[in-house]
Write a protein that holds these residues in place. Structure first.
Motif, PDB file in Angstrom:
ATOM      1  N   SER A  68      28.737  15.870  20.472  1.00 55.30           N
ATOM      2  CA  SER A  68      27.822  15.924  21.518  1.00 55.30           C
ATOM      3  C   SER A  68      26.464  16.236  21.021  1.00 55.30           C
ATOM      4  CB  SER A  68      28.237  17.161  22.608  1.00 55.30           C
ATOM      5  OG  SER A  68      28.073  18.305  22.060  1.00 55.30           O
ATOM      6  N   PHE A  69      25.507  16.332  22.179  1.00 51.89           N
ATOM      7  CA  PHE A  69      24.069  16.552  21.648  1.00 51.89           C
ATOM      8  C   PHE A  69      24.025  17.872  20.963  1.00 51.89           C
ATOM      9  CE2 PHE A  69      20.079  17.828  22.950  1.00 51.89           C
ATOM     10  CZ  PHE A  69      19.169  16.827  23.065  1.00 51.89           C
ATOM     11  N   LEU A  70      24.409  18.868  21.791  1.00 53.18           N
ATOM     12  CA  LEU A  70      24.472  20.239  21.218  1.00 53.18           C
ATOM     13  C   LEU A  70      25.145  20.528  19.924  1.00 53.18           C
ATOM     14  CD1 LEU A  70      24.827  22.439  24.256  1.00 53.18           C
ATOM     15  CD2 LEU A  70      22.652  22.091  22.957  1.00 53.18           C
ATOM     16  N   GLU A  71      26.069  19.845  19.850  1.00 50.67           N
ATOM     17  CA  GLU A  71      26.739  19.809  18.397  1.00 50.67           C
ATOM     18  C   GLU A  71      26.124  19.371  17.287  1.00 50.67           C
ATOM     19  OE1 GLU A  71      29.662  21.056  16.136  1.00 50.67           O
ATOM     20  OE2 GLU A  71      29.106  21.827  17.985  1.00 50.67           O
ATOM     21  N   ILE A  72      25.263  18.330  17.535  1.00 49.46           N
ATOM     22  CA  ILE A  72      24.535  17.777  16.452  1.00 49.46           C
ATOM     23  C   ILE A  72      23.392  18.560  16.156  1.00 49.46           C
ATOM     24  CG2 ILE A  72      23.069  15.711  15.910  1.00 49.46           C
ATOM     25  CD1 ILE A  72      24.801  13.918  17.287  1.00 49.46           C
ATOM     26  N   THR A  73      22.874  19.254  17.359  1.00 47.11           N
ATOM     27  CA  THR A  73      21.833  20.051  17.306  1.00 47.11           C
ATOM     28  C   THR A  73      21.959  21.068  16.206  1.00 47.11           C
ATOM     29  OG1 THR A  73      21.049  19.403  19.405  1.00 47.11           O
ATOM     30  CG2 THR A  73      19.929  21.299  18.386  1.00 47.11           C
ATOM     31  N   LEU A 115      17.914  16.146  16.571  1.00 47.68           N
ATOM     32  CA  LEU A 115      17.151  16.200  15.361  1.00 47.68           C
ATOM     33  C   LEU A 115      15.891  16.919  15.460  1.00 47.68           C
ATOM     34  CD1 LEU A 115      16.694  15.530  12.274  1.00 47.68           C
ATOM     35  CD2 LEU A 115      15.382  13.601  13.060  1.00 47.68           C
ATOM     36  N   PHE A 116      14.996  16.689  16.667  1.00 44.62           N
ATOM     37  CA  PHE A 116      13.892  17.198  16.990  1.00 44.62           C
ATOM     38  C   PHE A 116      14.206  18.881  17.490  1.00 44.62           C
ATOM     39  CE2 PHE A 116      10.797  18.787  20.137  1.00 44.62           C
ATOM     40  CZ  PHE A 116       9.518  18.612  19.154  1.00 44.62           C
ATOM     41  N   LEU A 117      15.069  19.058  18.322  1.00 45.42           N
ATOM     42  CA  LEU A 117      15.310  20.297  18.475  1.00 45.42           C
ATOM     43  C   LEU A 117      15.794  20.972  17.416  1.00 45.42           C
ATOM     44  CD1 LEU A 117      17.080  20.147  22.070  1.00 45.42           C
ATOM     45  CD2 LEU A 117      14.828  21.016  21.417  1.00 45.42           C
ATOM     46  N   PRO A 154      24.177   6.864  14.876  1.00 44.56           N
ATOM     47  CA  PRO A 154      24.123   6.515  16.339  1.00 44.56           C
ATOM     48  C   PRO A 154      23.670   7.487  17.019  1.00 44.56           C
ATOM     49  CG  PRO A 154      26.490   6.486  15.549  1.00 44.56           C
ATOM     50  CD  PRO A 154      25.588   6.458  14.577  1.00 44.56           C
ATOM     51  N   ALA A 155      23.568   8.854  16.281  1.00 45.11           N
ATOM     52  CA  ALA A 155      22.990  10.176  16.818  1.00 45.11           C
ATOM     53  C   ALA A 155      21.667  10.025  17.497  1.00 45.11           C
ATOM     54  CB  ALA A 155      22.727  11.087  15.884  1.00 45.11           C
ATOM     55  N   PRO A 156      21.606  10.565  18.637  1.00 45.10           N
ATOM     56  CA  PRO A 156      20.295  10.232  19.254  1.00 45.10           C
ATOM     57  C   PRO A 156      19.276  11.221  18.596  1.00 45.10           C
ATOM     58  CG  PRO A 156      21.937  11.593  20.475  1.00 45.10           C
ATOM     59  CD  PRO A 156      22.637  11.381  19.482  1.00 45.10           C
ATOM     60  N   ALA A 157      17.738  10.862  19.015  1.00 48.05           N
ATOM     61  CA  ALA A 157      16.880  11.520  18.304  1.00 48.05           C
ATOM     62  C   ALA A 157      16.519  12.811  18.622  1.00 48.05           C
ATOM     63  CB  ALA A 157      15.462  10.569  18.706  1.00 48.05           C
ATOM     64  N   ASN A 158      16.639  13.347  19.874  1.00 51.54           N
ATOM     65  CA  ASN A 158      16.480  14.581  20.403  1.00 51.54           C
ATOM     66  C   ASN A 158      16.954  15.769  19.452  1.00 51.54           C
ATOM     67  OD1 ASN A 158      14.046  13.797  21.994  1.00 51.54           O
ATOM     68  ND2 ASN A 158      15.453  13.872  23.930  1.00 51.54           N
ATOM     69  N   LEU A 188      27.323  13.037  12.615  1.00 55.32           N
ATOM     70  CA  LEU A 188      26.480  12.208  13.166  1.00 55.32           C
ATOM     71  C   LEU A 188      27.229  11.070  13.926  1.00 55.32           C
ATOM     72  CD1 LEU A 188      23.324  12.114  11.047  1.00 55.32           C
ATOM     73  CD2 LEU A 188      23.863  13.681  12.918  1.00 55.32           C
ATOM     74  N   TYR A 189      28.134  10.535  13.242  1.00 58.20           N
ATOM     75  CA  TYR A 189      28.751   9.158  13.655  1.00 58.20           C
ATOM     76  C   TYR A 189      29.747   9.455  14.610  1.00 58.20           C
ATOM     77  CZ  TYR A 189      26.280   6.092  10.503  1.00 58.20           C
ATOM     78  OH  TYR A 189      25.269   5.446   9.791  1.00 58.20           O
ATOM     79  N   GLY A 190      30.447  10.842  14.449  1.00 60.52           N
ATOM     80  CA  GLY A 190      31.339  11.179  15.254  1.00 60.52           C
ATOM     81  C   GLY A 190      32.920  10.747  14.743  1.00 60.52           C
TER      82      GLY A 190
END
Lengths: 224, 228, 41, 224
Positions: free
Chosen positions: D2-7, D96-98, D90-94, A107-109
Motif C-alpha cells: 500500500s501507499f503508506l507501507e511504501i512511504t 517517495l516524495f512523502l 510499479p510503486a507510485p511517485a508520491n 516496491l514491487y509487492g
C-alpha cells in the motif's frame, strides 16, 4: 502466411526521437522486436543505445514518436513486468544485498522469499552480511541483475551488464540470461562484449548516431 | 501575418505617443502631489500589464500540462519574460514616485509594490530554471514551477496586507475616488502598454519558434558529428 | 520644480527598460539568423 | 504494497542509511552551530531589542541550515542512480516524495532542536507571550520550509548547478511562509500582538503547497 499480430511484438518503436535541449540521443528509431527473443544492441558510445533502453523502460519519454511495449504505449502501467539493469548498480551501497532487495521487493509487492531466490539465481549467498559498497565489481553487477529479475519480468533490459566483470562471473550471467530467454521472456542487452552472448543471442542490433542501422542474426566478424 | 505585425506596431506607436501626450499635458495636475503624480500613468498601467501577462503564464502552463501543446509552452515562457520586463518598470518607477511623495524610497509594508517585487523574484527564478534545465522535458518542469509561483501570489498578498496592519505605511492611490479625467488617461495608457506588451510578446514568440528550430537542427547535427 | 525631475526620471527609466529589452531581442534575432544560415550550409 | 507501507519502508530505509553513514547529520549539526555563533557575533543586541529581532534571526538561520540539509535530500538516490530503480518499479511517485519530506522534517527538526537553546542562551531570550504557541509555529513553519524544499530539490535534480538552483527557487516562494514564521514568533516573544493570523497563514501555506506537491510530484519525477 499467418498474419502478424500486434501482440507478438514485445516492443515497437515508431519514429522515436529523443532530444535533451541542445543534444539529441535518438533521431528516428523505427523498429519491431518480436517477443521471446534475446537482442544484443551494439554501437559506439553516444549511438543512443542506453537512451533507447531507457525509453523502452519508460524512464525517458520520447520527444517525438511513439514506443509501445507489450502492446501498450502507457509503459507506466506495465512496470511490474519490466526489469531494468543499468550500468551503475542501482543499489544502496550502505545496505547489504538482501536488505536492498527486500526494499525493492516491497516496491514491487513481491513476497520476501523471492529475494533469496533471485540472489541464489545469480550465484550469490543471500546470507552475506557485507554491504554492497564493499562488494567486488563482479558481485555488484550480479546483485544488480538479481534486483532486475526480482519481479520475474516479461521484458528484461540490461545496460552493460558485463562491464568490469571477471570472465567467470560474466559467463555465469550469460548462462542465466539464456535460461531466462528459454522461458519465453524478451531480453535486450546493450554490451561491448557481444562475444559472450554469441551463442545465445537471437539477433544483433546495430546502432549508429541515434538510429538503428542494421539487424542481423549473426555477429559481424569485425565485432568478434 | 507580417502585415498584421506592422499594423500592430503602428497602432502601438500611435497609442503610446497619444498616451504620453495625455499623461504629461492633457491630464490635470493633482493638487497635493503635483506633477509627480503623473508617474502614476506609467507605473500603474505597467503593473496591470504585468499581472495580465503573469495570468497568461499561469493559464498557458496549465493548458500545457493538460494538452502538451508546445505552443502553450512557448506562450508561457514569452508571457513570463515580457511580464518580468513590465514588472521591472513597476519596481523602478515605484521608488521614484515614493521618494518625493513620502520622503522614502521603499516602504516594505506597501502591499502592491512589495507583492510586485516578490512576483518579480518568482518569475525571475522561473526564467532561470528554464535556462538551467537539463531535462528532456523542460516545459513540464517549468509549467509545474509556474503553477507553484501563481499559487503563492494570494499568500504573498495576504501576508503583506497583514504585515501592513502591524507596520503602517502609506499606500499608493488607495481609497479615495479617482478624478474621471485622470481615470481616462490611465486607461489610455493601459491600452497603449497592453499593445506594447502584445508587440513584444509577438516578437519574442517568433524568436522562440526560430530558436527551437535551430536548437533541434543543432541537436541532430551534434549527434551526427559525434558518430564520425 | 524638483518634482519634475522625478517625473522625467520615471518616464525615461521606463523607456530605457523597454529599449534595453528590445535591444536584447534584436541581438538574439541576429544570432538565430546567423545560426540558421550556418546550418543551411 | 500500500501507499503508506511504501512511504514507511522508504522512510525507514533513509533513516537506516543515514544512521549507518552519518554523512549529513554531523556536518549539518556543525553547520547549524556555526550559523548560531556567527549570528551571535554579527548581532549583539540588548534584551529588549533581541526579543524584537530574534524571530527573524532564528528563522533565517533555520532557513540556511535547512537549505543545506534539503540539498542532500536526493543525493543518496543519485549515487549509483538508485532513483531509477524506484522509477522503473510499479510503486507510485508520491510515497517517495512523502518519505523524503518526512525525513527532511525530522532532520530539520533535529537541527532546530539543537540551535534553539543556543539562540536562547546567546540572546538571553525570555518569552513574554503565550509560549505554547511556539510549538505549532515551529511545526507549521518547519513543514512549510520542508515541503517546498523537498519539492524544489527534486526539480533542481533536473538542472545544472543543482545546489544553487534550490535556494533560487525556494526563497521567493517561501517569502509568505517566512513572513508568517518570523512575525508569529516575534508576536509570541514580545507578547504585544496575537500570532493567530500568522498561524492561520502558515496553515494555509502548508495546505496549499502540500496539495500542490502531491498533485505534481509525479510529473517532476518522470520528467526525463
Amino acid at each position: 502466411m499467418a498474419e502478424i499480430q500486434l501482440n507478438d511484438y514485445a516492443v515497437t518503436a515508431d519514429g522515436v526521437v529523443k532530444q535533451f535541449g541542445r543534444f539529441a540521443a535518438l533521431r528516428g528509431v523505427t523498429a519491431h522486436f518480436a517477443a521471446g527473443k534475446l537482442y544484443v544492441i551494439l554501437g559506439d558510445n553516444g549511438a543512443g543505445k542506453s537512451t533507447l533502453l531507457r525509453t523502452i523502460a519508460g524512464l525517458a519519454q520520447p520527444t517525438r514518436g511513439t514506443i509501445s511495449v507489450l502492446g501498450t504505449t502507457s509503459i507506466k502501467n506495465l512496470r511490474a513486468q519490466i526489469g531494468y539493469m543499468a550500468h551503475p548498480s542501482l543499489l544502496y551501497d550502505e545496505m547489504s544485498g538482501i536488505e536492498n532487495l527486500r526494499y525493492f521487493a516491497g516496491l514491487y509487492g513481491v513476497p520476501e522469499a523471492r529475494c533469496r531466490e533471485a540472489i541464489e539465481a545469480v550465484n550469490l549467498d543471500p546470507d552475506l552480511e557485507r554491504l554492497v559498497g564493499q562488494y567486488s565489481q563482479g558481485m555488484r553487477q550480479r546483485m544488480s541483475l538479481a534486483r532486475a529479475i526480482l519481479n520475474d519480468p516479461k521484458l528484461l533490459l540490461l545496460d552493460e551488464p558485463f562491464s568490469n566483470v571477471d570472465f567467470r562471473s560474466a559467463h555465469e550471467m550469460a548462462a542465466l540470461l539464456a535460461k531466462i530467454r528459454d522461458r519465453r521472456e524478451t531480453l535486450f542487452v546493450v554490451t561491448h562484449q557481444p562475444g559472450l552472448l554469441q551463442s545465445i543471442a537471437d539477433e544483433f542490433v546495430y546502432m549508429e548516431a541515434g538510429k538503428i542501422t542494421d539487424r542481423s542474426s549473426k555477429l559481424r566478424t569485425t565485432e568478434q | 501575418m507580417k502585415r498584421g505585425f506592422t499594423l500592430l506596431a503602428l497602432v502601438t506607436a500611435l497609442l503610446l505617443s497619444f498616451a504620453l501626450y495625455e499623461a504629461l499635458i492633457a491630464a490635470p495636475t493633482e493638487q497635493t502631489m503635483g506633477n509627480v503624480q503623473r508617474i502614476f500613468y506609467y507605473h500603474v498601467p505597467s503593473a496591470w500589464t504585468a499581472f495580465v501577462l503573469f495570468l497568461i503564464n499561469f493559464v498557458s502552463s496549465i493548458v500545457y500540462l493538460i494538452r502538451r501543446n508546445p505552443k502553450a509552452d512557448i506562450l508561457a515562457l514569452v508571457s513570463a519574460e515580457v511580464g518580468v520586463v513590465f514588472c521591472t518598470v513597476v519596481i523602478v518607477t515605484g521608488p521614484i514616485w515614493a521618494r518625493p511623495v513620502w520622503g522614502i524610497w521603499w516602504a516594505p509594508g506597501d502591499i502592491r509594490l512589495t507583492t510586485t517585487l516578490v512576483l518579480w523574484l518568482i518569475y525571475i527564478s522561473y526564467l532561470v530554471l528554464r535556462r538551467f534545465s537539463t531535462s528532456g522535458r523542460t516545459p513540464v518542469i517549468a509549467a509545474v514551477v509556474a503553477i507553484f509561483g501563481a499559487l503563492d501570489v494570494p499568500l504573498v498578498y495576504f501576508s503583506i496586507w497583514f504585515f501592513r496592519t502591524q507596520h503602517p505605511s502609506p499606500v499608493i492611490g488607495g481609497g479615495g475616488s479617482l478624478d474621471p479625467r485622470m481615470a481616462r488617461v490611465l486607461l489610455i495608457n493601459w491600452a497603449a502598454f497592453m499593445c506594447l506588451a502584445w508587440l513584444l510578446s509577438w516578437t519574442r514568440y517568433e524568436l522562440e519558434v526560430a530558436k527551437r528550430q535551430v536548437e533541434e537542427a543543432q541537436a541532430l547535427e551534434s549527434l551526427l558529428e559525434g558518430s564520425r | 520644480m524638483k518634482s519634475m525631475n522625478y517625473l522625467y526620471a520615471a518616464y525615461i527609466a521606463t523607456w530605457v527598460i523597454h529599449g534595453t529589452y528590445l535591444m536584447i531581442l534584436a541581438r538574439q534575432y541576429s544570432r538565430v539568423r546567423k545560426e540558421m544560415e550556418s546550418l543551411r550550409k | 504494497m500500500s501507499f503508506l507501507e511504501i512511504t514507511r519502508a522508504t522512510l525507514a530505509k533513509d533513516i537506516r542509511l543515514e544512521w549507518r553513514s552519518k554523512d549529513a547529520i554531523n556536518a549539518m549539526l556543525f553547520f547549524a552551530l556555526l550559523v548560531v555563533v556567527i549570528f551571535s557575533f554579527a548581532f549583539d543586541p540588548t534584551a529588549e531589542e533581541s526579543r524584537r529581532i530574534a524571530g527573524g534571526l532564528i528563522w533565517v538561520a533555520f532557513l540556511f541550515a535547512a537549505v543545506v540539509a534539503l540539498n542532500q535530500t536526493w543525493a543518496r538516490e543519485l549515487r549509483n542512480q538508485v532513483l531509477d530503480a524506484y522509477r522503473v518499479s510499479p510503486a507510485p511517485a508520491n510515497p517517495l516524495f512523502l518519505a523524503k519530506a518526512f525525513g527532511n522534517f525530522i532532520f530539520v527538526s533535529v537541527l532546530e532542536a539543537v540551535m534553539t537553546p543556543l539562540f536562547v542562551a546567546f540572546y538571553k531570550l525570555r518569552v513574554l507571550g503565550p509560549a505554547w504557541e511556539l510549538i505549532p509555529i515551529a511545526l507549521l513553519g518547519t513543514w512549510a520550509l520542508v515541503i517546498n524544499g523537498t519539492f524544489f530539490a527534486a526539480i533542481s535534480l533536473r538542472t545544472r548547478s543543482r545546489e544553487i538552483m534550490l535556494p533560487l527557487l525556494l526563497f521567493p516562494i517561501s517569502i509568505p511562509a517566512l513572513l508568517g514564521m518570523v512575525n508569529a514568533t516575534t508576536a509570541v516573544l514580545t507578547g504585544e500582538e496575537s500570532a493567530r493570523f500568522w498561524i492561520a497563514l502558515l496553515m494555509a501555506y502548508d495546505v496549499v503547497f502540500t496539495t500542490a506537491s502531491l498533485l505534481m510530484f509525479e510529473l517532476v519525477l518522470e520528467a526525463e
